[in-house]
Scaffold this motif. Sequence first.
Motif, PDB file in Angstrom:
ATOM      1  N   UNK A 238      -6.780  14.067   7.222  1.00 35.50           N
ATOM      2  CA  UNK A 238      -6.800  12.655   6.868  1.00 35.50           C
ATOM      3  C   UNK A 238      -5.814  11.868   7.713  1.00 35.50           C
ATOM      4  N   UNK A 239      -5.993  10.567   7.700  1.00 33.54           N
ATOM      5  CA  UNK A 239      -4.953   9.696   8.240  1.00 33.54           C
ATOM      6  C   UNK A 239      -4.484   8.806   7.089  1.00 33.54           C
ATOM      7  N   UNK A 240      -3.178   8.697   6.956  1.00 35.95           N
ATOM      8  CA  UNK A 240      -2.596   7.921   5.871  1.00 35.95           C
ATOM      9  C   UNK A 240      -1.775   6.774   6.448  1.00 35.95           C
ATOM     10  N   UNK A 241      -1.952   5.613   5.851  1.00 36.56           N
ATOM     11  CA  UNK A 241      -1.210   4.451   6.337  1.00 36.56           C
ATOM     12  C   UNK A 241      -0.418   3.835   5.197  1.00 36.56           C
ATOM     13  N   UNK A 242       0.561   3.021   5.569  1.00 32.13           N
ATOM     14  CA  UNK A 242       1.423   2.404   4.569  1.00 32.13           C
ATOM     15  C   UNK A 242       1.121   0.916   4.474  1.00 32.13           C
ATOM     16  N   UNK A 243       0.853   0.455   3.265  1.00 34.32           N
ATOM     17  CA  UNK A 243       0.506  -0.952   3.060  1.00 34.32           C
ATOM     18  C   UNK A 243       1.775  -1.786   2.820  1.00 34.32           C
ATOM     19  N   UNK A 244       1.579  -3.110   2.803  1.00 37.89           N
ATOM     20  CA  UNK A 244       2.713  -4.013   2.683  1.00 37.89           C
ATOM     21  C   UNK A 244       3.489  -3.895   1.378  1.00 37.89           C
ATOM     22  N   UNK A 245       2.870  -3.318   0.351  1.00 38.28           N
ATOM     23  CA  UNK A 245       3.575  -3.144  -0.920  1.00 38.28           C
ATOM     24  C   UNK A 245       4.157  -1.739  -1.038  1.00 38.28           C
ATOM     25  N   UNK A 246       4.173  -1.027   0.093  1.00 45.66           N
ATOM     26  CA  UNK A 246       4.771   0.309   0.179  1.00 45.66           C
ATOM     27  C   UNK A 246       3.963   1.379  -0.550  1.00 45.66           C
TER      28      UNK A 246
ATOM     29  N   UNK B 149      -5.916  -5.982   6.031  1.00 48.30           N
ATOM     30  CA  UNK B 149      -5.347  -7.127   5.316  1.00 48.30           C
ATOM     31  C   UNK B 149      -3.965  -6.774   4.770  1.00 48.30           C
ATOM     32  N   UNK B 150      -3.865  -5.612   4.140  1.00 48.70           N
ATOM     33  CA  UNK B 150      -2.607  -5.241   3.492  1.00 48.70           C
ATOM     34  C   UNK B 150      -1.543  -4.736   4.453  1.00 48.70           C
TER      35      UNK B 150
ATOM     36  N   UNK C 251      -0.784  -8.647   6.483  1.00 50.01           N
ATOM     37  CA  UNK C 251      -0.771  -9.972   5.879  1.00 50.01           C
ATOM     38  C   UNK C 251       0.602 -10.457   5.418  1.00 50.01           C
ATOM     39  N   UNK C 252       0.723 -11.773   5.252  1.00 48.28           N
ATOM     40  CA  UNK C 252       1.949 -12.336   4.682  1.00 48.28           C
ATOM     41  C   UNK C 252       1.584 -13.395   3.634  1.00 48.28           C
ATOM     42  N   UNK C 253       2.567 -14.115   3.139  1.00 52.70           N
ATOM     43  CA  UNK C 253       2.310 -15.070   2.061  1.00 52.70           C
ATOM     44  C   UNK C 253       1.324 -16.173   2.440  1.00 52.70           C
ATOM     45  N   UNK C 254       1.151 -16.387   3.723  1.00 55.73           N
ATOM     46  CA  UNK C 254       0.207 -17.423   4.137  1.00 55.73           C
ATOM     47  C   UNK C 254      -1.207 -16.896   4.347  1.00 55.73           C
ATOM     48  N   UNK C 255      -1.361 -15.589   4.254  1.00 55.80           N
ATOM     49  CA  UNK C 255      -2.714 -15.043   4.391  1.00 55.80           C
ATOM     50  C   UNK C 255      -2.788 -13.810   5.272  1.00 55.80           C
ATOM     51  N   UNK C 256      -3.937 -13.684   5.904  1.00 57.38           N
ATOM     52  CA  UNK C 256      -4.214 -12.524   6.744  1.00 57.38           C
ATOM     53  C   UNK C 256      -3.576 -12.721   8.115  1.00 57.38           C
ATOM     54  N   UNK C 257      -3.277 -11.633   8.790  1.00 56.22           N
ATOM     55  CA  UNK C 257      -2.965 -11.716  10.218  1.00 56.22           C
ATOM     56  C   UNK C 257      -3.862 -10.708  10.924  1.00 56.22           C
ATOM     57  N   UNK C 258      -4.824 -11.206  11.653  1.00 52.01           N
ATOM     58  CA  UNK C 258      -5.784 -10.320  12.314  1.00 52.01           C
ATOM     59  C   UNK C 258      -5.201  -9.777  13.618  1.00 52.01           C
TER      60      UNK C 258
END
Length: 477
Positions: free
Chosen positions: A211-219, A268-269, A272-279
């Motif tokens: 698998x590949x595991x990633x870390x989201x903005x909420x940890x 997205x996760x 992203x920041x409080x203003x929205x997505x960062x693509x």
Amino acid sequence: MAEGIAKQSEDYSRWYTDVVLKAELADYSPVKGSMVIRPYGYGLWENMRDKLDQRFKETGHVNAYFPMLIPESFMHKEAEHVEGFSPELAVVTHGGGKKLEEPLVLRPTSETIIWDMYRKWIQSHRDLPILINQWANVIRWEMRTRLFLRTTEFLWQEGHTAHATAEEAEEETRRMLDVYVDFAETEMAVPVIKGIKTEREKFAGAVRTYCIESLMGDKKALQAGTSHDLGQNFAKAFDVTYQSETGQREFVWATSWGVSTRLVGALVMAHGDDDGIIMPPRLAPIQTVIVPIYKKDDERTATVAEAHRVGKILKDAGIRAHVDDRDNFKPGWKYAEWELKGVPLRLEIGPKDLEKKSVFSARRDIREKMGFPVDGIVDAVNDRLETIQKALFDKAVQFRADNTHRVEDWNQFKDVLENKGGFLYAHWDGSTETEEAIQEETKATIRAIPLDDDFEDGVCVFSGKPSKRRVLFAKAY
RNA sequence: CGGGGCGUAGCGCAGUCCGGUAGCGUACUUGUCUGGGGGACAAGUGGUCGUAGGUUCAAAUCCUAUCGCCCCGACCA
């Protein structure tokens, strides 16, 4: 900041839902747990699909399509597979107004029907390998759903390969895992950890799941892709054999691997920041948006014309540019909207720019603003986009580093998990009982036994029994 | 399946306790002024109050049933 969007720090889960809905990536459908992927979200998925498909072709795979309806009996042929998928099957019992003699299941994955076909197609070692991928929808009756991350129906690709030897199958499994790593890091700008799933977490019917595991903005961790070495399990269940060069009849070796629209949620996760997505620019449906600025009608005519002229130059150079010439929104409103949607680079063209033959630019990720001449704009924009792509990846790598912890004992494990979150590297005795006990008490699961980790003697963080390596724990989606 | 919340205009909500014939914000339409960070004013359009039944002179409101969605927990890419 952004109107109508929860702050990440206050309610991350609400933030995610708000952003997905307001940025028009998706909307709820009338059926519980399923969703409509809207054009902007689908555009993102199409870009992901194209980049993946290209990599699959480069590694020798071809696309095909297998049907969605599968005889229910097929699902029962592989013992672990039935057990794993039974609870989440949707079953068709009627067709044409009549009860069916044998119910049909809506595929939750296609191993069974594919291996039923492979039996027909494979006789000789000369028929191998078969390297097929399919882009499809699948149905899994999930109890708890979330936009993109877990929905009843989702889109994905599933590769299904057949090989003459165990070594070849294992090699394929690892090759495709590396394709996923490259895709995630190069295109999505999301760094991932490569690993093996524990017995408990592995795919139903696999010998080994990578698998590949990633870390989201909420940890929290998110599994972004899986690649399975299926051994001979499906070949035996569906009686798929080939005659070897020496005339022996042998069972075929199998792999399967997949990623899904869940990656949209991951993207997205991750950024992203409080203003929205960062693509990330390489996948953004719109890489740069051009906003004309004007007061009077003559200014409007001139700046809109210039915006379209510049837009055409960029589009001709292969840049996904969009001119926002709507007159019913003010510039400030447009800025906020495109920021919510995550467009990496905004260009403004106003009367002053017309005079100076320049454009004004604003980066979505770090808000940096600067002007540059229209002359040479293609290079300037490409340069900015590449810079943003790299900056997003670097930032994500740094974030992960800041939120990865090595923990030595049980108290520290609980403390770090509770107060800091993120990835925890800890020793584990290798038993399922310990794995379950840890989850029971902390909600954390073993995300992966990392492939790149250095071996090191220690004692299990929970049981105190000897351990030869650390594994990756986290709370996960 | 357990716990919580909610169905009223495109969207977000008030009104429901204590029945009297539907309102606010926003969006939308038209106009004028505005426009380099989510504009102002004015005039308008838009609703079988989730559904079905009941009580009543009268129901968004009371009663009964029913459907659905969201959030939190147990399964999962």
